[in-house]
Write a protein that holds these residues in place. Structure first.
Motif, PDB file in Angstrom:
ATOM      1  N   PRO A 108     -10.565  -2.023   1.019  1.00  0.00           N
ATOM      2  CA  PRO A 108      -9.538  -0.961   1.057  1.00  0.00           C
ATOM      3  C   PRO A 108      -8.115  -1.362   1.442  1.00  0.00           C
ATOM      4  CG  PRO A 108     -11.623  -0.361   2.121  1.00  0.00           C
ATOM      5  CD  PRO A 108     -11.772  -1.978   1.730  1.00  0.00           C
ATOM      6  N   GLY A 109      -8.203  -2.474   2.367  1.00  0.00           N
ATOM      7  CA  GLY A 109      -6.998  -2.895   3.086  1.00  0.00           C
ATOM      8  C   GLY A 109      -6.009  -3.511   1.813  1.00  0.00           C
ATOM      9  N   GLU A 110      -6.782  -4.447   1.005  1.00  0.00           N
ATOM     10  CA  GLU A 110      -5.999  -5.019  -0.337  1.00  0.00           C
ATOM     11  C   GLU A 110      -5.683  -3.976  -1.508  1.00  0.00           C
ATOM     12  OE1 GLU A 110      -8.921  -7.938  -1.757  1.00  0.00           O
ATOM     13  OE2 GLU A 110      -8.653  -9.244   0.115  1.00  0.00           O
ATOM     14  N   VAL A 111      -6.626  -3.154  -1.685  1.00  0.00           N
ATOM     15  CA  VAL A 111      -6.228  -1.959  -2.521  1.00  0.00           C
ATOM     16  C   VAL A 111      -4.998  -1.229  -1.857  1.00  0.00           C
ATOM     17  CG1 VAL A 111      -6.907   0.387  -3.437  1.00  0.00           C
ATOM     18  CG2 VAL A 111      -8.559  -1.515  -3.204  1.00  0.00           C
ATOM     19  N   GLY A 112      -4.703  -0.975  -0.540  1.00  0.00           N
ATOM     20  CA  GLY A 112      -3.491  -0.347   0.052  1.00  0.00           C
ATOM     21  C   GLY A 112      -2.414  -1.182  -0.239  1.00  0.00           C
ATOM     22  N   GLU A 113      -2.611  -2.586  -0.017  1.00  0.00           N
ATOM     23  CA  GLU A 113      -1.501  -3.281  -0.430  1.00  0.00           C
ATOM     24  C   GLU A 113      -1.097  -3.446  -1.820  1.00  0.00           C
ATOM     25  OE1 GLU A 113      -2.503  -6.975   1.044  1.00  0.00           O
ATOM     26  OE2 GLU A 113      -2.604  -6.462   3.193  1.00  0.00           O
ATOM     27  N   LEU A 114      -2.172  -3.464  -2.858  1.00  0.00           N
ATOM     28  CA  LEU A 114      -1.724  -3.511  -4.255  1.00  0.00           C
ATOM     29  C   LEU A 114      -0.993  -2.168  -4.517  1.00  0.00           C
ATOM     30  CD1 LEU A 114      -2.306  -4.289  -7.001  1.00  0.00           C
ATOM     31  CD2 LEU A 114      -4.224  -2.961  -7.124  1.00  0.00           C
ATOM     32  N   VAL A 115      -1.383  -0.904  -4.099  1.00  0.00           N
ATOM     33  CA  VAL A 115      -0.760   0.400  -4.459  1.00  0.00           C
ATOM     34  C   VAL A 115       0.650   0.419  -3.857  1.00  0.00           C
ATOM     35  CG1 VAL A 115      -0.741   2.884  -3.845  1.00  0.00           C
ATOM     36  CG2 VAL A 115      -2.846   1.671  -4.567  1.00  0.00           C
ATOM     37  N   SER A 116       0.854  -0.329  -2.802  1.00  0.00           N
ATOM     38  CA  SER A 116       2.287  -0.423  -2.134  1.00  0.00           C
ATOM     39  C   SER A 116       3.206  -1.218  -3.124  1.00  0.00           C
ATOM     40  CB  SER A 116       2.322  -0.976  -0.607  1.00  0.00           C
ATOM     41  OG  SER A 116       1.877   0.043   0.279  1.00  0.00           O
ATOM     42  N   ARG A 117       2.705  -2.201  -3.429  1.00  0.00           N
ATOM     43  CA  ARG A 117       3.325  -3.240  -4.568  1.00  0.00           C
ATOM     44  C   ARG A 117       3.477  -2.447  -5.834  1.00  0.00           C
ATOM     45  NH1 ARG A 117      -0.063  -7.012  -2.313  1.00  0.00           N
ATOM     46  NH2 ARG A 117      -1.361  -7.000  -4.078  1.00  0.00           N
ATOM     47  N   ILE A 118       2.846  -1.565  -6.135  1.00  0.00           N
ATOM     48  CA  ILE A 118       2.790  -0.840  -7.715  1.00  0.00           C
ATOM     49  C   ILE A 118       4.167  -0.035  -7.345  1.00  0.00           C
ATOM     50  CG2 ILE A 118       1.753   0.801  -8.882  1.00  0.00           C
ATOM     51  CD1 ILE A 118      -0.783  -0.656  -8.680  1.00  0.00           C
ATOM     52  N   LEU A 119       4.074   0.975  -6.322  1.00  0.00           N
ATOM     53  CA  LEU A 119       5.024   1.970  -5.942  1.00  0.00           C
ATOM     54  C   LEU A 119       6.470   1.336  -5.802  1.00  0.00           C
ATOM     55  CD1 LEU A 119       3.146   4.052  -3.200  1.00  0.00           C
ATOM     56  CD2 LEU A 119       3.661   4.885  -5.614  1.00  0.00           C
ATOM     57  N   SER A 120       6.412   0.211  -5.061  1.00  0.00           N
ATOM     58  CA  SER A 120       7.849  -0.331  -4.791  1.00  0.00           C
ATOM     59  C   SER A 120       8.323  -0.905  -6.346  1.00  0.00           C
ATOM     60  CB  SER A 120       7.519  -1.899  -3.956  1.00  0.00           C
ATOM     61  OG  SER A 120       8.784  -2.472  -4.010  1.00  0.00           O
ATOM     62  N   ARG A 121       7.251  -1.307  -7.306  1.00  0.00           N
ATOM     63  CA  ARG A 121       8.031  -1.848  -8.454  1.00  0.00           C
ATOM     64  C   ARG A 121       8.139  -0.601  -9.358  1.00  0.00           C
ATOM     65  NH1 ARG A 121       4.805  -7.177 -10.192  1.00  0.00           N
ATOM     66  NH2 ARG A 121       5.297  -6.484 -12.221  1.00  0.00           N
ATOM     67  N   ARG A 122       7.736   0.695  -9.052  1.00  0.00           N
ATOM     68  CA  ARG A 122       7.941   1.654 -10.017  1.00  0.00           C
ATOM     69  C   ARG A 122       9.147   2.384  -9.533  1.00  0.00           C
ATOM     70  NH1 ARG A 122       3.883   4.564 -12.623  1.00  0.00           N
ATOM     71  NH2 ARG A 122       4.575   6.754 -11.550  1.00  0.00           N
ATOM     72  N   GLN A 123       9.590   2.145  -8.367  1.00  0.00           N
ATOM     73  CA  GLN A 123      10.870   2.681  -7.733  1.00  0.00           C
ATOM     74  C   GLN A 123      12.037   1.706  -8.204  1.00  0.00           C
ATOM     75  OE1 GLN A 123      10.122   2.517  -3.537  1.00  0.00           O
ATOM     76  NE2 GLN A 123       9.161   4.486  -3.368  1.00  0.00           N
ATOM     77  N   SER A 124      11.670   0.467  -8.278  1.00  0.00           N
ATOM     78  CA  SER A 124      12.688  -0.560  -8.944  1.00  0.00           C
ATOM     79  C   SER A 124      12.645  -0.283 -10.219  1.00  0.00           C
ATOM     80  CB  SER A 124      12.153  -1.955  -8.542  1.00  0.00           C
ATOM     81  OG  SER A 124      12.852  -3.033  -9.200  1.00  0.00           O
TER      82      SER A 124
END
Length: 236
Positions: A108-124
């Motif tokens: 779950p921790g790795e999935v959370g980090e993945l989603v954070s990176r996805i959201l960051s890339r989407r904002q960019s």
């Protein structure tokens, strides 16, 4: 809302991953799971458009890597993530421009980090625009785009750096994408400008950061108000 496509031949894996994704995204996501690449490809062909696909590499029949290649060949611009039990697949992940991988069993921790990176890339990505098509396409930051000019059936994307990207296209091909960003406005049938690069303003023309003078025509009367709001609301 982020749309996920999951593909793994083990239902327990996709069930666990879907559950964690919904928890991490606070249910602000849509998840569809498939047990074969063929089934996933059928859904995609039928019109399902995910933002992120998470694929087991070693699927029976058509592999996850083969599905990833098919997606890129079909001009899929979303994120590709591989599910794997080992880290040694760097070459294949590079070839399909995979964003990342998740190791099994699901953490779950790795999935959370993945989603954070996805959201960051989407904002960019929300402040970027793609110029060109398919393999020749180029993504540029709106912060660096000063204005777009139409001349002789060509578009000139004039960057703040002085670089000019020329594309043989009509302004209508890009107009919706450009004007979907608050910083962009049309002042003339041949110009769309970045309001953050307007340096001075008069009733009939604007002066851009590169020294260009661009006319304002009456058809775009709302441009005056938007330009003033941008200039007086700017901290610099």
């Amino acid at each position: 809302m982020i749309r996920f496509l999951l593909c793994d031949d083990e239902p327990d894996v996709t069930d666990a991953l879907a559950r964690v994704l919904r928890e991490v995204c606070a249910d602000e996501c849509a998840v569809r799971a498939f047990q074969s690449a063929e089934a996933a490809l059928s859904a995609l062909t039928a019109g399902f458009r995910p933002d992120v696909v998470i694929l087991d590499i070693l699927l029976p029949g058509m592999t996850g890597v083969e599905l990833a290649h098919a997606l890129r060949e079909d001009d899929f611009k979303g994120e590709i993530v591989f599910l794997t039990s080992a880290k040694d697949f760097g070459y294949e992940s590079y070839r399909v421009r995979a964003m990342d991988y998740l190791l099994k069993p699901i953490n779950p921790g790795e999935v959370g980090e993945l989603v954070s990176r996805i959201l960051s890339r989407r904002q960019s990505a929300a402040r970027r625009i793609v110029i060109g098509k398919s393999r020749s396409a180029r993504t540029v930051s709106l912060d660096e785009l000063a204005y777009v000019e139409v001349n002789n059936h060509r578009l000139y994307f004039r960057m703040a750096s002085g670089e000019v990207i020329v594309e043989r296209a009509n302004l209508s091909d890009y107009l919706d994408a450009l004007l979907s960003h608050e910083c962009m406005a049309q002042c003339h049938r041949s110009y769309v400008v970045n309001l953050n690069h307007v340096r001075s303003y008069a009733s009939s023309e604007i002066h851009m950061s590169d020294g260009a003078r661009i006319a304002i025509t009456g058809k775009f009367a709302d441009f005056h108000e938007r330009c003033l709001e941008a200039m007086f609301g700017r901290e610099d």
